[in-house]
Design an enzyme around this catalytic site. Structure first.
Site, PDB file in Angstrom:
ATOM      1  N   ARG A  26     -11.361   7.427  -3.740  1.00  0.00           N
ATOM      2  CA  ARG A  26     -11.026   6.457  -2.679  1.00  0.00           C
ATOM      3  C   ARG A  26     -12.231   6.082  -1.814  1.00  0.00           C
ATOM      4  NH1 ARG A  26      -5.602   5.363  -1.453  1.00  0.00           N
ATOM      5  NH2 ARG A  26      -4.437   5.579  -3.367  1.00  0.00           N
ATOM      6  N   ARG A  30     -10.674   1.874   2.905  1.00  0.00           N
ATOM      7  CA  ARG A  30     -10.565   1.658   4.351  1.00  0.00           C
ATOM      8  C   ARG A  30     -11.512   2.486   5.200  1.00  0.00           C
ATOM      9  NH1 ARG A  30      -4.228   2.275   4.082  1.00  0.00           N
ATOM     10  NH2 ARG A  30      -5.043   3.766   2.592  1.00  0.00           N
ATOM     11  N   ARG A  39     -11.193  -7.322   3.470  1.00  0.00           N
ATOM     12  CA  ARG A  39      -9.740  -7.219   3.313  1.00  0.00           C
ATOM     13  C   ARG A  39      -8.988  -8.077   4.337  1.00  0.00           C
ATOM     14  NH1 ARG A  39      -5.140  -6.046   3.725  1.00  0.00           N
ATOM     15  NH2 ARG A  39      -4.034  -4.127   3.313  1.00  0.00           N
ATOM     16  N   ASP A  76      -5.977  -0.355  -8.712  1.00  0.00           N
ATOM     17  CA  ASP A  76      -4.960   0.655  -8.402  1.00  0.00           C
ATOM     18  C   ASP A  76      -4.315   1.098  -9.703  1.00  0.00           C
ATOM     19  OD1 ASP A  76      -3.675   1.756  -5.747  1.00  0.00           O
ATOM     20  OD2 ASP A  76      -2.112   1.672  -7.264  1.00  0.00           O
ATOM     21  N   TYR A 153       6.500   6.394 -10.486  1.00  0.00           N
ATOM     22  CA  TYR A 153       6.625   5.194  -9.644  1.00  0.00           C
ATOM     23  C   TYR A 153       7.597   4.177 -10.256  1.00  0.00           C
ATOM     24  CZ  TYR A 153       2.898   6.583  -6.466  1.00  0.00           C
ATOM     25  OH  TYR A 153       2.153   7.244  -5.525  1.00  0.00           O
TER      26      TYR A 153
HETATM   27  O1  CP3 Z   1     -12.203   4.041  -4.365  1.00  0.00           O
HETATM   28  C1  CP3 Z   1     -11.395   4.291  -5.275  1.00  0.00           C
HETATM   29  O2  CP3 Z   1     -11.015   5.450  -5.524  1.00  0.00           O
HETATM   30  C2  CP3 Z   1     -10.926   3.158  -6.178  1.00  0.00           C
HETATM   31  C3  CP3 Z   1      -9.718   2.517  -5.800  1.00  0.00           C
HETATM   32  C4  CP3 Z   1      -8.359   3.205  -5.937  1.00  0.00           C
HETATM   33  C5  CP3 Z   1      -7.252   2.746  -5.187  1.00  0.00           C
HETATM   34  N1  CP3 Z   1      -6.160   3.430  -5.597  1.00  0.00           N
HETATM   35  C6  CP3 Z   1      -7.308   1.680  -4.157  1.00  0.00           C
HETATM   36  C7  CP3 Z   1      -6.253   1.611  -3.137  1.00  0.00           C
HETATM   37  C8  CP3 Z   1      -7.895   4.228  -6.770  1.00  0.00           C
HETATM   38  C9  CP3 Z   1      -8.671   5.098  -7.751  1.00  0.00           C
HETATM   39  C10 CP3 Z   1      -6.504   4.342  -6.554  1.00  0.00           C
HETATM   40  C11 CP3 Z   1      -5.650   5.285  -7.302  1.00  0.00           C
HETATM   41  C12 CP3 Z   1      -4.270   5.504  -6.858  1.00  0.00           C
HETATM   42  N2  CP3 Z   1      -3.385   4.601  -6.346  1.00  0.00           N
HETATM   43  C13 CP3 Z   1      -3.590   6.730  -7.015  1.00  0.00           C
HETATM   44  C14 CP3 Z   1      -4.185   7.969  -7.654  1.00  0.00           C
HETATM   45  C15 CP3 Z   1      -5.052   8.728  -6.734  1.00  0.00           C
HETATM   46  C16 CP3 Z   1      -4.317   9.431  -5.638  1.00  0.00           C
HETATM   47  O3  CP3 Z   1      -4.548   9.056  -4.471  1.00  0.00           O
HETATM   48  O4  CP3 Z   1      -3.548  10.350  -5.937  1.00  0.00           O
HETATM   49  C17 CP3 Z   1      -2.288   6.566  -6.522  1.00  0.00           C
HETATM   50  C18 CP3 Z   1      -1.198   7.626  -6.449  1.00  0.00           C
HETATM   51  C19 CP3 Z   1      -2.167   5.212  -6.101  1.00  0.00           C
HETATM   52  C20 CP3 Z   1      -0.954   4.537  -5.558  1.00  0.00           C
HETATM   53  C21 CP3 Z   1      -1.200   3.998  -4.212  1.00  0.00           C
HETATM   54  N3  CP3 Z   1      -2.009   2.927  -3.915  1.00  0.00           N
HETATM   55  C22 CP3 Z   1      -0.633   4.455  -2.990  1.00  0.00           C
HETATM   56  C23 CP3 Z   1       0.308   5.628  -2.865  1.00  0.00           C
HETATM   57  C24 CP3 Z   1      -1.124   3.631  -1.977  1.00  0.00           C
HETATM   58  C25 CP3 Z   1      -0.727   3.653  -0.537  1.00  0.00           C
HETATM   59  C26 CP3 Z   1      -1.389   4.707   0.219  1.00  0.00           C
HETATM   60  C27 CP3 Z   1      -2.692   4.198   0.786  1.00  0.00           C
HETATM   61  O5  CP3 Z   1      -3.699   4.858   0.584  1.00  0.00           O
HETATM   62  O6  CP3 Z   1      -2.635   3.148   1.448  1.00  0.00           O
HETATM   63  C28 CP3 Z   1      -2.021   2.709  -2.577  1.00  0.00           C
HETATM   64  C29 CP3 Z   1      -2.788   1.666  -1.870  1.00  0.00           C
HETATM   65  C30 CP3 Z   1      -4.266   1.586  -2.106  1.00  0.00           C
HETATM   66  N4  CP3 Z   1      -4.900   1.786  -3.299  1.00  0.00           N
HETATM   67  C31 CP3 Z   1      -5.228   1.262  -1.127  1.00  0.00           C
HETATM   68  C32 CP3 Z   1      -6.475   1.283  -1.758  1.00  0.00           C
HETATM   69  C33 CP3 Z   1      -7.810   0.968  -1.150  1.00  0.00           C
HETATM   70  C34 CP3 Z   1      -4.937   0.928   0.332  1.00  0.00           C
HETATM   71  C35 CP3 Z   1      -4.441  -0.478   0.424  1.00  0.00           C
HETATM   72  C36 CP3 Z   1      -5.161  -1.322   1.437  1.00  0.00           C
HETATM   73  O7  CP3 Z   1      -6.412  -1.395   1.475  1.00  0.00           O
HETATM   74  O8  CP3 Z   1      -4.423  -1.958   2.172  1.00  0.00           O
END
Ligand code: CP3
Length: 343
Positions: A26, A30, A39, A76, A153
């Site tokens: 991640r 953010r 964003r 994602d 999911y």
């Molecule tokens: O930098 C990185 O790692 C690359 C980008 C990345 C994102 N999601 C961007 C993202 C990666 C590798 C993921 C993987 C992901 N997404 C996982 C596996 C890793 C983990 O955390 O266990 C999972 C379970 C998800 C599903 C997901 N996506 C959730 C549960 C959420 C909401 C929670 C949150 O962090 O907001 C997301 C949203 C998400 N994915 C964001 C980002 C940058 C935030 C959205 C935003 O910027 O508004």
């Protein structure tokens, strides 16, 4: 193209490294004001993830701003359900939401096996742009969710503490469960092969909800599909990160993968004994350490590096970095890894 910094790739392949490479799950997100600036101009996460030039820009930000040894493509794991015919929404501050979920065998039959170019071309295009703009500075990580986590999911329809609807399905309808897991697996193989063709140097599988299954369920509904993916992807090194699946470490060691990701509940020394010498370990600082003062971050990071030893280790957190961690704390972690030589 030859990489200027191939430490991460060498560590993943088990080759000798002068120091431990470091990146953060991640990292593109953010925590960086520069990410939030990009964003804010858009309707939301999905618009950013589906606009290749912007997805590429935020992928490279942590390389420039934090000095990590690898980039990870901004996307994602939930793009796979969407590519199979089950679209998602990203609800501000709440997370993913699926208006439709999978309930019946007919629902599974209606889903398609994703085609990388046709259904996920926007991710592949972002990868091509990143590779061009990185110009060999660091390797690029591609990724996908592991089949069980994607299944969770698609059945549940959103995040959940227990994923009890998804787990219920494993007990109530194992035939449907296996059919859906197989379709997700076939889609994921096509997608990861597409990512590698587009330029991803390493691919990582995120099994974020591995730890809510019993060891027996994990062996029945999760591991065989991860094994299929590892066997099918022969074009690039693979990392498997099964969060909270401390019970599965010896099983994961038998996979045809190169690196195993560890969360912070897994002891580095014990994990090395369970996994054996043949794989690289990645992780595993508790993300909450980055809330502490700089001295604590340095001390805890050094302790972790010592426990893993100088070779076959990729430094990372034990899960994604939390969005309210400040970049100076993240930089402190990265700098401590880069300077450390005291094994
Ligand atoms: O930098 C990185 O790692 C690359 C980008 C990345 C994102 N999601 C961007 C993202 C990666 C590798 C993921 C993987 C992901 N997404 C996982 C596996 C890793 C983990 O955390 O266990 C999972 C379970 C998800 C599903 C997901 N996506 C959730 C549960 C959420 C909401 C929670 C949150 O962090 O907001 C997301 C949203 C998400 N994915 C964001 C980002 C940058 C935030 C959205 C935003 O910027 O508004």
């Amino acid at each position: 193209m030859t990489l200027q910094n191939d430490l991460f790739l060498r560590a993943v392949r088990g080759e000798k490294t002068e120091r431990t490479p470091v990146w953060l799950m991640r990292q593109a997100g953010r925590i960086l004001p520069e990410y939030r600036a990009v964003r804010e101009k858009l309707s939301g996460f999905i618009e950013l993830a589906t606009t290749p030039a912007l997805a590429a820009e935020v992928t490279i930000q942590p390389v420039d701003l934090l000095g990590v040894d690898a980039a990870i493509i901004f996307s994602d794991i939930l793009v796979i359900p969407e590519a199979m015919g089950l679209p998602y929404e990203m609800v501000e501050k709440r997370g993913p939401y699926f208006p439709e979920t999978v309930k019946t065998p007919a629902d599974v039959a209606r889903l398609r096996v994703a085609d990388a170019e046709a259904d996920l071309g926007y991710v592949l295009e972002a990868i091509r742009i990143v590779k061009r703009d990185l110009a060999g500075r660091v390797p690029l990580i591609g990724f996908a969710g592991a089949p069980w986590t994607i299944f969770a999911y698609m059945i549940e329809g959103s995040g959940s503490k227990t994923f009890s609807k998804a787990k219920r399905m494993l007990y109530v309808d194992p035939v449907l469960s296996h059919a859906l897991l197989q379709k997700i697996t076939d889609s994921t193989i096509a997608y990861l092969k597409g990512q590698i063709r587009a330029g991803a140097d390493v691919v990582q599988l995120f099994d974020s909800w591995a730890g809510i299954l019993s060891p027996e369920q994990y062996r029945t509904f999760a591991l065989p599909y991860i094994a299929q993916i590892c066997d099918a992807i022969t074009e690039a090194p693979k990392t498997v990160f099964a969060k909270d699946a401390w019970f599965a470490r010896a099983d994961l060691a038998a996979l045809h993968c190169d690196t195993i990701g560890l969360d912070w509940t897994m002891d580095p020394v014990e994990s090395r004994q369970l996994v054996g010498p043949g794989k690289t370990l990645q992780g595993n600082l508790d993300p909450c350490v980055l809330y502490a003062d700089f001295d604590t971050i340095r001390r805890e990071t050094r302790k972790m590096l010592k426990a893993f030893g100088p070779q076959r280790h990729v430094a990372n957190l034990g899960h994604g970095v939390y969005p309210d961690i400040t970049p100076d704390k993240v930089k402190c972690f990265i700098e401590t890894v880069k300077e450390f030589r005291e094994w």
